[in-house]
Design an enzyme around this catalytic site. Sequence first.
Site, PDB file in Angstrom:
ATOM      1  N   HIS A 174      -7.838  -2.580   8.585  1.00  0.00           N
ATOM      2  CA  HIS A 174      -9.017  -3.267   8.062  1.00  0.00           C
ATOM      3  C   HIS A 174     -10.040  -3.424   9.187  1.00  0.00           C
ATOM      4  O   HIS A 174     -10.663  -4.476   9.328  1.00  0.00           O
ATOM      5  CB  HIS A 174      -8.626  -4.635   7.501  1.00  0.00           C
ATOM      6  CG  HIS A 174      -7.774  -4.564   6.278  1.00  0.00           C
ATOM      7  ND1 HIS A 174      -7.245  -5.682   5.664  1.00  0.00           N
ATOM      8  CD2 HIS A 174      -7.321  -3.502   5.546  1.00  0.00           C
ATOM      9  CE1 HIS A 174      -6.524  -5.318   4.617  1.00  0.00           C
ATOM     10  NE2 HIS A 174      -6.556  -4.003   4.533  1.00  0.00           N
ATOM     11  N   TYR A 219     -19.398  14.207  18.201  1.00  0.00           N
ATOM     12  CA  TYR A 219     -18.605  15.415  17.971  1.00  0.00           C
ATOM     13  C   TYR A 219     -17.160  15.121  17.560  1.00  0.00           C
ATOM     14  O   TYR A 219     -16.473  15.986  17.009  1.00  0.00           O
ATOM     15  CB  TYR A 219     -18.642  16.335  19.193  1.00  0.00           C
ATOM     16  CG  TYR A 219     -17.970  15.801  20.441  1.00  0.00           C
ATOM     17  CD1 TYR A 219     -16.589  15.828  20.587  1.00  0.00           C
ATOM     18  CD2 TYR A 219     -18.732  15.306  21.494  1.00  0.00           C
ATOM     19  CE1 TYR A 219     -15.980  15.355  21.738  1.00  0.00           C
ATOM     20  CE2 TYR A 219     -18.135  14.830  22.643  1.00  0.00           C
ATOM     21  CZ  TYR A 219     -16.758  14.855  22.763  1.00  0.00           C
ATOM     22  OH  TYR A 219     -16.152  14.387  23.900  1.00  0.00           O
ATOM     23  N   HIS A 234      -3.099   2.618   8.321  1.00  0.00           N
ATOM     24  CA  HIS A 234      -4.125   1.982   7.479  1.00  0.00           C
ATOM     25  C   HIS A 234      -4.531   0.667   8.135  1.00  0.00           C
ATOM     26  O   HIS A 234      -3.673  -0.144   8.495  1.00  0.00           O
ATOM     27  CB  HIS A 234      -3.575   1.724   6.078  1.00  0.00           C
ATOM     28  CG  HIS A 234      -4.407   0.776   5.259  1.00  0.00           C
ATOM     29  ND1 HIS A 234      -5.758   0.947   5.091  1.00  0.00           N
ATOM     30  CD2 HIS A 234      -4.079  -0.353   4.574  1.00  0.00           C
ATOM     31  CE1 HIS A 234      -6.231  -0.043   4.323  1.00  0.00           C
ATOM     32  NE2 HIS A 234      -5.230  -0.844   4.016  1.00  0.00           N
ATOM     33  N   GLU A 261       0.812  -1.213   0.000  1.00  0.00           N
ATOM     34  CA  GLU A 261       0.000   0.000   0.000  1.00  0.00           C
ATOM     35  C   GLU A 261       0.849   1.268   0.000  1.00  0.00           C
ATOM     36  O   GLU A 261       0.362   2.350   0.343  1.00  0.00           O
ATOM     37  CB  GLU A 261      -0.933   0.014   1.219  1.00  0.00           C
ATOM     38  CG  GLU A 261      -1.948  -1.115   1.235  1.00  0.00           C
ATOM     39  CD  GLU A 261      -3.027  -0.984   0.170  1.00  0.00           C
ATOM     40  OE1 GLU A 261      -2.869  -0.140  -0.738  1.00  0.00           O
ATOM     41  OE2 GLU A 261      -4.016  -1.722   0.257  1.00  0.00           O
ATOM     42  N   HIS A 299     -12.791  -2.222   2.005  1.00  0.00           N
ATOM     43  CA  HIS A 299     -11.350  -2.339   2.269  1.00  0.00           C
ATOM     44  C   HIS A 299     -10.987  -2.000   3.721  1.00  0.00           C
ATOM     45  O   HIS A 299     -10.506  -2.860   4.444  1.00  0.00           O
ATOM     46  CB  HIS A 299     -10.590  -1.430   1.289  1.00  0.00           C
ATOM     47  CG  HIS A 299      -9.121  -1.604   1.307  1.00  0.00           C
ATOM     48  ND1 HIS A 299      -8.312  -1.283   0.219  1.00  0.00           N
ATOM     49  CD2 HIS A 299      -8.272  -2.038   2.264  1.00  0.00           C
ATOM     50  CE1 HIS A 299      -7.044  -1.535   0.533  1.00  0.00           C
ATOM     51  NE2 HIS A 299      -6.995  -1.984   1.771  1.00  0.00           N
TER      52      HIS A 299
END
Length: 240
Positions: free
Chosen positions: A121, A140, A119, A100, A181
């Site tokens: 999953h 909020y 990143h 990635e 993803h």
Amino acid sequence: MTYSRAGGAEGAAEPARETAGDPTAEPALEAAWAELVATARRTVADGLVVGTSGNVSVRVGDTVLVTPSGVSYDRLAPHDMTGVDLDGRQVLGTLVPTSELPMHLAVYRADPGARAVVHTHAVHATAVSLLVPELPPVHYMTAALGGPVRVAPYAAYGTDELARGMLDALAGRTGCLLRNHGTITYGASLDQAYDRTAQLEWMCRLWLTASSVPGHSPSLLTPAQLTEATERLRGYGQRG
């Protein structure tokens, strides 16, 4: 070996510069690598990834340290330090960088203030990415990510197409969902990027939970309420 933005081998072999474990290695890189490994392990411990899914990066100067592809985080050691420059050329280590890489580099190129990317999953966030084009503003903390969190269109992992869609979804935001993803967030530090990931997963779980009650629809914050939250969050936390 030289690496493309997609993380694959390209062209003639070019020896990568290995500095991990070298007494001349910059202490800043060693410290950043240790923090990156700790953060990657935390994503597993907190249930945000399974196995080697997901990835983490941190920028030190013009070098981006990244988790290597397909290596269990509990096996990563100081000599596994993996780094690329902002063009994706490997400059540290011999392990292949995360597939990635295009997404990580796209974030650093787009926002000079970005210093870390996470990143995952995460289950609830990925589930939300299947259902709506944007996470409704149920809390909020939406303001802490810049506003309602968008969902980037699906594209194959590791592609420039995915990175482009992610950047569009990130406009004015510090996090987004990736359809079918997962999640991606960034910040000025690994702690901040990770906290934004955790908050995003929590908000997705909150919305899914509230939405599952028959005969009821979740109450959503108004734009004015989000604006107020944004202003209040500017003074949140310790100073100095």
